[in-house]
Write a protein that holds these residues in place. Structure first.
Motif, PDB file in Angstrom:
ATOM      1  N   LEU A  25       0.877  -1.174   0.000  1.00  0.00           N
ATOM      2  CA  LEU A  25       0.000   0.000   0.000  1.00  0.00           C
ATOM      3  C   LEU A  25       0.912   1.221   0.000  1.00  0.00           C
ATOM      4  N   ALA A  26       0.982   1.910  -1.116  1.00  0.00           N
ATOM      5  CA  ALA A  26       1.888   3.047  -1.267  1.00  0.00           C
ATOM      6  C   ALA A  26       1.216   4.337  -0.796  1.00  0.00           C
ATOM      7  N   PRO A  27       2.029   5.388  -0.561  1.00  0.00           N
ATOM      8  CA  PRO A  27       1.455   6.680  -0.183  1.00  0.00           C
ATOM      9  C   PRO A  27       0.393   7.128  -1.184  1.00  0.00           C
ATOM     10  N   GLY A  28      -0.756   7.530  -0.659  1.00  0.00           N
ATOM     11  CA  GLY A  28      -1.866   7.954  -1.499  1.00  0.00           C
ATOM     12  C   GLY A  28      -2.854   6.856  -1.817  1.00  0.00           C
ATOM     13  N   ASP A  29      -2.440   5.583  -1.613  1.00  0.00           N
ATOM     14  CA  ASP A  29      -3.365   4.474  -1.847  1.00  0.00           C
ATOM     15  C   ASP A  29      -4.455   4.469  -0.780  1.00  0.00           C
ATOM     16  N   ARG A  30      -5.655   4.130  -1.195  1.00  0.00           N
ATOM     17  CA  ARG A  30      -6.755   4.048  -0.235  1.00  0.00           C
ATOM     18  C   ARG A  30      -6.686   2.723   0.512  1.00  0.00           C
ATOM     19  N   VAL A  31      -6.794   2.787   1.821  1.00  0.00           N
ATOM     20  CA  VAL A  31      -6.829   1.571   2.626  1.00  0.00           C
ATOM     21  C   VAL A  31      -8.279   1.101   2.722  1.00  0.00           C
ATOM     22  N   VAL A  61      -2.059   6.717   8.267  1.00  0.00           N
ATOM     23  CA  VAL A  61      -3.118   7.042   7.311  1.00  0.00           C
ATOM     24  C   VAL A  61      -3.800   8.335   7.718  1.00  0.00           C
ATOM     25  N   HIS A  62      -4.540   8.901   6.785  1.00  0.00           N
ATOM     26  CA  HIS A  62      -5.363  10.069   7.076  1.00  0.00           C
ATOM     27  C   HIS A  62      -6.512  10.107   6.079  1.00  0.00           C
ATOM     28  N   ALA A  63      -7.568  10.842   6.425  1.00  0.00           N
ATOM     29  CA  ALA A  63      -8.749  10.929   5.571  1.00  0.00           C
ATOM     30  C   ALA A  63      -8.562  12.010   4.519  1.00  0.00           C
ATOM     31  N   VAL A  64      -8.965  11.716   3.307  1.00  0.00           N
ATOM     32  CA  VAL A  64      -8.910  12.674   2.203  1.00  0.00           C
ATOM     33  C   VAL A  64     -10.327  12.881   1.679  1.00  0.00           C
ATOM     34  N   PRO A  65     -10.827  14.124   1.694  1.00  0.00           N
ATOM     35  CA  PRO A  65     -12.187  14.376   1.215  1.00  0.00           C
ATOM     36  C   PRO A  65     -12.397  13.843  -0.196  1.00  0.00           C
ATOM     37  N   GLY A  66     -13.498  13.135  -0.378  1.00  0.00           N
ATOM     38  CA  GLY A  66     -13.843  12.609  -1.683  1.00  0.00           C
ATOM     39  C   GLY A  66     -13.115  11.335  -2.067  1.00  0.00           C
ATOM     40  N   VAL A  67     -12.188  10.873  -1.234  1.00  0.00           N
ATOM     41  CA  VAL A  67     -11.422   9.671  -1.541  1.00  0.00           C
ATOM     42  C   VAL A  67     -11.630   8.605  -0.474  1.00  0.00           C
ATOM     43  N   GLY A  68     -11.416   8.982   0.773  1.00  0.00           N
ATOM     44  CA  GLY A  68     -11.505   8.053   1.891  1.00  0.00           C
ATOM     45  C   GLY A  68     -10.242   8.100   2.724  1.00  0.00           C
ATOM     46  N   THR A  69      -9.939   7.024   3.415  1.00  0.00           N
ATOM     47  CA  THR A  69      -8.740   6.944   4.233  1.00  0.00           C
ATOM     48  C   THR A  69      -7.594   6.401   3.387  1.00  0.00           C
ATOM     49  N   VAL A  70      -6.503   7.164   3.313  1.00  0.00           N
ATOM     50  CA  VAL A  70      -5.385   6.797   2.445  1.00  0.00           C
ATOM     51  C   VAL A  70      -4.088   6.775   3.241  1.00  0.00           C
ATOM     52  N   VAL A  71      -3.080   6.139   2.648  1.00  0.00           N
ATOM     53  CA  VAL A  71      -1.756   6.050   3.269  1.00  0.00           C
ATOM     54  C   VAL A  71      -1.095   7.425   3.212  1.00  0.00           C
ATOM     55  N   LYS A  72      -0.528   7.828   4.342  1.00  0.00           N
ATOM     56  CA  LYS A  72       0.162   9.115   4.384  1.00  0.00           C
ATOM     57  C   LYS A  72       1.445   9.075   3.583  1.00  0.00           C
ATOM     58  N   ASP A  73       1.781  10.217   3.008  1.00  0.00           N
ATOM     59  CA  ASP A  73       3.057  10.365   2.304  1.00  0.00           C
ATOM     60  C   ASP A  73       4.062  10.875   3.324  1.00  0.00           C
ATOM     61  N   ARG A  74       4.850   9.957   3.870  1.00  0.00           N
ATOM     62  CA  ARG A  74       5.770  10.318   4.950  1.00  0.00           C
ATOM     63  C   ARG A  74       7.196  10.386   4.421  1.00  0.00           C
ATOM     64  N   SER A  75       7.883  11.443   4.777  1.00  0.00           N
ATOM     65  CA  SER A  75       9.276  11.591   4.347  1.00  0.00           C
ATOM     66  C   SER A  75      10.199  10.663   5.128  1.00  0.00           C
ATOM     67  N   ARG A  76       9.777  10.285   6.336  1.00  0.00           N
ATOM     68  CA  ARG A  76      10.571   9.367   7.154  1.00  0.00           C
ATOM     69  C   ARG A  76       9.655   8.270   7.671  1.00  0.00           C
TER      70      ARG A  76
END
Length: 334
Positions: A25-31, A61-76
């Protein structure tokens, strides 16, 4: 990783965390949403909600309006181990950092952000998953900070409905004729309910909420009926009839989504499981047409059902408009 004795929600959260850390599950992918978790792992909705809450608490993860709960894009990567003694001496405590971050987030908080986060949760998981605590967690703020912008959950729900209506607008150059304009209004409302399955059940016909964003819809319908010789009260009844038809059909959208999540079966698969019982009932009496229909099969499609009903509703309204426009002398005796 949690052992076999850990709570079920914790084990599911660990499984999803591994999929995130391995890149499956990559950053931005919906869980998986709560509904999908109930279906895949066979757990209750409350357990599924705990799974996503745990992943949010871990910062994954975090919620994205119109998408759902997605994987966070973390630098670390998320740090799961304890800091060294040197690190503890050289950096602020975790609680201090958390307080500083929350304070900054609280100051940047707006009503629009709160409502967008709440709508994202409702779209992905249903309105039952929306709570002040849940929205605050998704935004990374203290729960009490939300009350500076909304009075309570009921107020938040009203704001969510208002935001949903404001996403839609009617064309500046409307189609010709009252029928095409009412058809456009009905389809617009249907698409709105399709986009936000929680919206139709949340709206009330008998105790309508004060939703400013919904007023243009009413005004559009009333304006479309100008020139039809209907008094304003009758025109408003036409509006309510159209609204209630679309809303009544759309209530099934969320109900079906919840039923599929809990059962793991879509409506056709569920109907297959009911066929033996239905055949037994049909065998008890003379039901030749129903028996023939059952044998031939019937594919229920909500979009097709909505459009068919919309056209029949407009057919009936056309009779009303025609009767109203006809001179009194030409009307049949009551």
């Amino acid at each position: 990783m949690n052992g076999r004795g850990a709570p079920r929600y914790s084990r599911i959260a660990d499984e999803l965390r591994q999929r995130i850390e391995t890149g499956e599950l990559a950053p931005g992918d919906r869980v998986p949403s709560t509904r999908e978790i109930t279906q895949q792992w066979g757990v209750a909705m409350a357990t599924a909600t705990k799974v996503l809450t745990e992943l949010r608490h871990q910062g994954l993860v975090h919620a994205v309006p119109g998408v759902g709960t997605v994987v966070k894009d973390r630098s670390r990567p998320v740090r799961t181990g304890r800091p060294t003694a040197a690190a503890r001496r050289d950096t602020p405590t975790t609680s201090a950092v958390s307080i500083q971050r929350k304070s900054a987030a609280d100051q940047a908080l707006t009503l629009e952000r709160i409502v967008a986060a709440a709508v994202a949760v409702a779209d992905a998981e249903g309105v039952a998953a929306v709570s002040m605590r849940r929205v605050a967690a998704d935004l990374g703020v203290a729960t009490m900070s939300l009350y500076r912008h909304v009075a309570d959950k009921d107020d938040l729900l009203t704001q969510m409905m208002d935001a949903a209506f404001r996403q839609w607008s009617f064309p500046e150059n409307p189609p010709e004729g009252w029928r095409d304009r009412l058809a456009l209004a009905g389809r617009t409302l249907w698409e709105m309910f399709r986009r936000h399955p929680w919206l139709a059940p949340a709206l009330s016909l008998t105790r309508p909420q004060a939703i400013a964003g919904a007023l243009p819809f009413t005004e559009w319908v009333l304006t479309a009926l100008d020139g039809c010789d209907l008094d304003l009260s009758t025109a408003f009844t036409v509006h309510l009839t159209l609204f209630n038809y679309v809303r009544g059909t759309a209530v099934n959208i969320e109900m079906e989504a919840e039923a599929e999540a809990l059962s793991g079966l879509n409506n056709e698969e569920w109907m297959d499981t009911q066929e033996p019982a239905l055949q037994a009932i049909l065998a008890t009496g003379p039901f030749p047409r129903l028996t023939l229909l059952t044998t031939a099969g019937y594919g229920l499609n909500l979009d097709d059902l909505f459009e068919f009903g919309l056209q029949r509703l407009l057919d009936g309204m056309a009779v009303l408009v025609e009767e109203t426009a006809r001179p009194a002398a030409a009307r049949p005796d009551p």
